[in-house]
Design a protein around this motif. Sequence first.
Motif, short mmCIF file in Angstrom:
data_model
loop_
_atom_site.label_atom_id
_atom_site.label_comp_id
_atom_site.label_asym_id
_atom_site.label_seq_id
_atom_site.Cartn_x
_atom_site.Cartn_y
_atom_site.Cartn_z
N GLU A 125 4.87 -10.96 -17.15
CA GLU A 125 3.55 -11.54 -15.78
C GLU A 125 4.62 -12.70 -15.08
O GLU A 125 4.01 -12.70 -13.78
N GLU A 126 4.90 -13.16 -15.91
CA GLU A 126 5.86 -14.58 -14.92
C GLU A 126 6.46 -14.14 -13.96
O GLU A 126 6.90 -14.28 -12.59
N ARG A 127 7.91 -12.80 -14.18
CA ARG A 127 8.09 -12.38 -13.29
C ARG A 127 7.89 -11.81 -11.98
O ARG A 127 8.33 -10.85 -10.78
N ASP A 128 6.40 -11.06 -12.66
CA ASP A 128 6.07 -10.33 -11.23
C ASP A 128 5.11 -10.98 -10.42
O ASP A 128 4.98 -11.13 -9.24
N ARG A 129 5.06 -11.98 -10.73
CA ARG A 129 4.28 -13.36 -9.99
C ARG A 129 5.69 -13.91 -9.33
O ARG A 129 5.24 -13.94 -8.20
N ILE A 130 7.00 -13.12 -9.81
CA ILE A 130 7.71 -14.32 -8.90
C ILE A 130 8.04 -13.33 -7.81
O ILE A 130 8.34 -13.73 -6.62
N ARG A 131 7.65 -12.05 -8.02
CA ARG A 131 8.42 -11.13 -6.97
C ARG A 131 7.47 -11.01 -5.85
O ARG A 131 7.95 -10.87 -4.85
N ALA A 132 5.82 -11.15 -6.22
CA ALA A 132 5.07 -11.18 -5.81
C ALA A 132 5.21 -12.21 -4.75
O ALA A 132 4.89 -11.58 -2.84
N ARG A 133 5.78 -13.47 -5.13
CA ARG A 133 5.89 -14.41 -4.27
C ARG A 133 6.96 -14.30 -2.76
O ARG A 133 7.26 -14.56 -2.24
N LEU A 134 8.12 -13.69 -4.00
CA LEU A 134 9.79 -13.25 -2.92
C LEU A 134 9.59 -12.57 -1.88
O LEU A 134 9.68 -12.98 -0.44
N LEU A 135 7.90 -11.98 -2.32
CA LEU A 135 6.96 -10.54 -1.18
C LEU A 135 6.80 -11.13 -0.19
O LEU A 135 6.97 -11.15 1.70
N ALA A 136 5.57 -12.06 -0.02
CA ALA A 136 4.85 -12.86 0.88
C ALA A 136 5.85 -13.84 1.21
O ALA A 136 5.39 -14.05 2.98
N HIS A 137 6.65 -14.98 1.18
CA HIS A 137 7.55 -15.57 1.44
C HIS A 137 8.66 -14.62 2.36
O HIS A 137 8.00 -14.96 4.05
N ALA A 138 9.15 -13.30 1.91
CA ALA A 138 9.99 -12.61 3.10
C ALA A 138 8.59 -12.06 4.14
O ALA A 138 8.99 -11.84 5.20
N GLU A 139 7.74 -12.24 4.39
CA GLU A 139 6.67 -11.38 5.31
C GLU A 139 6.57 -11.99 5.98
O GLU A 139 6.29 -12.16 7.26
N ALA A 140 6.35 -13.68 5.93
CA ALA A 140 6.12 -14.50 6.32
C ALA A 140 7.26 -15.23 6.97
O ALA A 140 7.89 -15.90 8.21
N ASP A 141 8.62 -14.88 6.81
CA ASP A 141 9.56 -15.19 7.46
C ASP A 141 10.63 -14.78 8.86
O ASP A 141 11.11 -13.42 8.66
N ASP A 142 10.34 -15.32 9.91
CA ASP A 142 10.67 -13.99 11.58
C ASP A 142 11.82 -13.46 11.02
O ASP A 142 11.88 -12.72 11.84
N SER A 143 12.85 -14.10 10.26
CA SER A 143 13.72 -13.76 10.15
C SER A 143 14.21 -12.61 9.67
O SER A 143 15.14 -11.57 9.69
N ILE A 144 13.09 -12.15 8.63
CA ILE A 144 13.20 -11.61 7.91
C ILE A 144 12.67 -9.95 8.34
O ILE A 144 11.82 -10.22 8.15
#
Length: 244
Positions: free
Chosen positions: A5-24
């Motif tokens: 569950e901890e690992r999956d939460r980190i994956r979700a935060r990585l995805l959200a951060h990437a979607e919000a980053d204009d350079s990605i």
Amino acid sequence: MFTPEERDRIRARLLAHAEADDSIVGLAFTGSHATGTGDRWSDTDLVLAVRGTVSDTVNRWTAWLYDEFDARHHWDLGVGGASVVRVFLLPGWVELDITFAPEPEFGARGPQWRTVFGTPRAREHFPPPDRDTLIGFAWHHALHARICIERARWWQAEHWISALRDQAISLACLRLGLPTAYAKGAHLLPDEVTAPLDATLVRSLTEGELRRALAATVAVVTAELDRSDPELAARLRPMLTELT
């Protein structure tokens, strides 16, 4: 250690951060998570497509991972080209392997790939290891194991014997079409291949034990050569046997 569950939460935060980053402009999962074969212990491998200067994005993401997740360490895996593969250690032994790829290099290099967003480019897959190179490493390691025994360098001899066993496993995996890197296909090898490997383990740093383990490992390598290339095995067997 981390929970799934901890690992999956980190994956979700990585995805959200990437979607919000204009350079990605693209993200894909690789490794077992991409193919649905992961388990409770699987780490996270992802590729980010970077528009603009890769180093700037790498530095920003590195700082964010330390601030957001209290990352404890990172290092770069040299792969050549313009991509940067940065490996992060987070608390709880969460490992993140993040490839920062220039937009033109965003694309699958192997079968383990799942695009989340962005448009991957067609790219050549990584070739399998060269069989002759693996065989070359095998006789090289066997020779140096014997030399180290003669020099009474017990730890170095153990190193080369273990490395020789690794080549035997890689050769068997290559022959059977299994993953060769990091012994990832070793658990799928048939018993006829794996059963003799037990005798190759060095059980003590004594001359007699090292000689015994070297002989057992050379026997495994020779048997594998017999299965894949009997003609080459016939040429190398007398020389390999001489080392034991």
